[in-house]
Enzyme design. Structure first.
Site, PDB file in Angstrom:
ATOM      1  N   ASN A  30      -8.466  -2.820  -5.301  1.00  0.00           N
ATOM      2  CA  ASN A  30      -8.576  -3.027  -3.851  1.00  0.00           C
ATOM      3  C   ASN A  30      -8.770  -4.520  -3.608  1.00  0.00           C
ATOM      4  OD1 ASN A  30     -11.519  -3.675  -3.798  1.00  0.00           O
ATOM      5  ND2 ASN A  30     -11.672  -1.579  -4.548  1.00  0.00           N
ATOM      6  N   ASP A  40      -8.931   2.168 -11.305  1.00  0.00           N
ATOM      7  CA  ASP A  40      -9.726   0.933 -11.246  1.00  0.00           C
ATOM      8  C   ASP A  40     -11.077   1.137 -11.948  1.00  0.00           C
ATOM      9  OD1 ASP A  40     -10.508  -1.611 -10.507  1.00  0.00           O
ATOM     10  OD2 ASP A  40     -10.715  -1.171  -8.362  1.00  0.00           O
ATOM     11  N   SER A 123      -1.172   3.220  -5.456  1.00  0.00           N
ATOM     12  CA  SER A 123      -1.338   3.701  -4.075  1.00  0.00           C
ATOM     13  C   SER A 123      -1.241   5.212  -3.888  1.00  0.00           C
ATOM     14  CB  SER A 123      -0.346   3.026  -3.104  1.00  0.00           C
ATOM     15  OG  SER A 123      -0.770   1.730  -2.746  1.00  0.00           O
ATOM     16  N   THR A 124      -0.925   5.959  -4.959  1.00  0.00           N
ATOM     17  CA  THR A 124      -0.688   7.405  -4.759  1.00  0.00           C
ATOM     18  C   THR A 124      -1.948   8.254  -4.894  1.00  0.00           C
ATOM     19  OG1 THR A 124      -0.165   7.886  -7.065  1.00  0.00           O
ATOM     20  CG2 THR A 124       1.664   7.190  -5.661  1.00  0.00           C
ATOM     21  N   TYR A 127      -5.318   5.948  -1.902  1.00  0.00           N
ATOM     22  CA  TYR A 127      -4.588   5.265  -0.825  1.00  0.00           C
ATOM     23  C   TYR A 127      -3.525   6.144  -0.161  1.00  0.00           C
ATOM     24  CZ  TYR A 127      -6.879   0.701  -1.493  1.00  0.00           C
ATOM     25  OH  TYR A 127      -7.791  -0.327  -1.543  1.00  0.00           O
TER      26      TYR A 127
END
Ligand code: AR6
Length: 174
Positions: A30, A40, A123-124, A127
């Site tokens: 992020n 992350d 992003s999947t 996010y």
């Protein structure tokens, strides 16, 4: 599923990205670069606290850009941290921001002599980017990078078999 392009292997695998021994792995971070959940969190846990120290010194990363650090206790030598877009319905530049996150990661890899690298499905997760759409963008950016040269191995590393099937279908062009 794998495709050979311009001497570069582009492959979809199912794995925990933190176990991969490559020149670099990519982190779906992020904008703070100070860690989080998902991939992350897994990367920071495995790399150890020195990764967070280095990330702190960078001071963040805007969406669609990327930053590079060392890998510390990870088997991968470097970590490329990129920030994908939060899905807001598809009319807020999400496609371009996701493509940009891949492009910026490849550019940084090239500048740092990284020839083998793995991407998570940026992003999947949290996010919320639709997976098939994200897979098409990931594959087209991986092919563009392979065609430009300098890479030997580009892995699209999915965490589940279901996701890997979607990314493999995108790789097959379906
Ligand atoms: N190896 C490979 N893929 C993984 C792993 C792993 N160890 N763990 C999760 N995934 P997400 P985002 C997959 O949510 O959507 C974080 O809190 C996961 O199944 O990690 O880009 C950041 O700090 C999914 O397919 O990333 C940001 O705040 C993919 O990785 C935010 O989440 C991405 O899911 C970024 O959200």
């Amino acid at each position: 599923m794998l495709v050979e392009r311009n001497g570069c292997r582009v492959e979809v695998i199912t794995a925990d990205i933190t176990t991969l021994t490559l020149d670099a792995i990519v982190n779906a971070a992020n904008e703070s670069l100070l860690g989080g959940g998902g991939v992350d969190g897994a990367i920071h846990r495995k790399a150890g606290p020195e990764l967070l120290d280095e990330c702190r010194s960078i001071g963040g990363c805007p969406t669609g850009e990327a930053r590079i650090t060392f890998g510390y206790k990870l088997p991968a030598r470097r970590v490329i941290h990129t920030v994908g877009p939060v899905w807001r319905g598809g009319q807020r530049g999400e496609d371009e921001a996701l493509a940009s996150a891949y492009r910026a990661s490849f550019a940084l890899a090239r500048q740092n002599g990284v020839s083998s690298l793995a991407f998570p499905a940026i992003s999947t997760g949290v996010y919320g980017f639709p997976k098939e759409r994200a897979a098409r963008i990931a594959v087209s950016q991986a092919f563009a990078a392979a065609d430009e040269g300098d890479f030997s191995l580009i892995l699209l590393c999915c965490f589940s078999r279901e996701d890997a099937l979607l990314y493999a279908q995108a790789l097959e062009g379906r």
